[in-house]
Enzyme design. Sequence first.
Site, PDB file in Angstrom:
ATOM      1  N   HIS A  41       0.819  -1.213   0.000  1.00 42.03           N
ATOM      2  CA  HIS A  41       0.000   0.000   0.000  1.00 42.03           C
ATOM      3  C   HIS A  41       0.853   1.263   0.000  1.00 42.03           C
ATOM      4  CE1 HIS A  41      -4.242  -1.601   1.084  1.00 42.03           C
ATOM      5  NE2 HIS A  41      -3.553  -2.515   0.421  1.00 42.03           N
ATOM      6  N   THR A 162      -2.352 -15.189  -1.104  1.00 44.22           N
ATOM      7  CA  THR A 162      -2.159 -16.463  -0.418  1.00 44.22           C
ATOM      8  C   THR A 162      -1.923 -16.229   1.072  1.00 44.22           C
ATOM      9  OG1 THR A 162      -0.891 -18.524  -0.456  1.00 44.22           O
ATOM     10  CG2 THR A 162       0.347 -16.523  -0.804  1.00 44.22           C
ATOM     11  N   THR A 178      -7.070 -18.702   1.103  1.00 46.44           N
ATOM     12  CA  THR A 178      -6.513 -20.058   1.062  1.00 46.44           C
ATOM     13  C   THR A 178      -6.726 -20.753   2.402  1.00 46.44           C
ATOM     14  OG1 THR A 178      -4.312 -19.375   1.825  1.00 46.44           O
ATOM     15  CG2 THR A 178      -4.724 -19.293  -0.550  1.00 46.44           C
ATOM     16  N   ASP A 185       2.422 -19.757  -0.918  1.00 41.70           N
ATOM     17  CA  ASP A 185       2.548 -20.789  -1.946  1.00 41.70           C
ATOM     18  C   ASP A 185       1.628 -20.431  -3.112  1.00 41.70           C
ATOM     19  OD1 ASP A 185      -0.022 -21.394  -1.062  1.00 41.70           O
ATOM     20  OD2 ASP A 185       0.588 -23.192   0.051  1.00 41.70           O
TER      21      ASP A 185
END
Length: 291
Positions: A41, A162, A178, A185
């Site tokens: 950001h 992720t 996830t 990953d």
Amino acid sequence: MSAAPVVDAEYMAEVERARRDLRALIASKSCAPIMLRLAWHDAGTYDKATKTGGPNGSIRFPQEYSHAANAGIKIAIDLLEPMKQRHPKITYADLYQLAGVVAVEVTGGPTIDYVPGRRDSSDSPEEGRLPDAKKGAAHLREVFYRMGLSDKDIVALSGGHTLGKARPERSGFDGAWTKDPLKFDNSYFIELLKENSEGLLKLPTDKALVEDPTFRRYVELYAKDEDAFFRDYAESHKKLSELGFTPPRSAFIYKSCQKPKSLLMQTAAGVAVAAAVVAWAYLCESNKRLG
């Protein structure tokens, strides 16, 4: 904007000490996702046309961290403030980007080339430069092209989802992308390609990656080839972290001179072995002649 730091051996040593402290902080607080978000950001406000925004530490000021897209980011800023006091030589801009690099690495992601030397700035960009999760492919391109990034960068960087989860009080969305939000990953892309990932989050901007044919090609590649994702992510993350920043020549000179001891030992051993082989061959040839 403040003066650029002098990136000499002392500065680089301070960066390495900060890197070690960041590893410990991220491990103890399980704060890798928000550190990565802070780095993104701060950097993601860059505008290549006006050469404003970018990774300059300005996100530490209320006029920027109070932007709607930065809800909750003050947590990361506050966590890093004691570290800034321990390592005062390092600029906020360098520290925030280093935190993002370390966050990826300690959660199992790729090693990202990091070059320090960013200036700090108190000039915050206007609100609205960061991606809006409620929009689609055209919006993503508008935002990332403004920074000077590509379609590949858009998809690779999106893979950073992720890590972490969305929170209603920050974005209006709730849930993780996830099954293991503290592991870096390629599972984000694997889940994206599933028609139904029960209990997992898919934002409109996530769905755009599989609906747009150009984006989808990268999604499919990264879902089946984690090495390709890691390679492209490391490249795209480095680009994002250096938007509007020209690394000082001194940093490259220092890095090129810092050959790891293990590598030096390997080189020396290799030379010794080669010399021994030559000597042995010479003796063999001499013995043949004598015989």
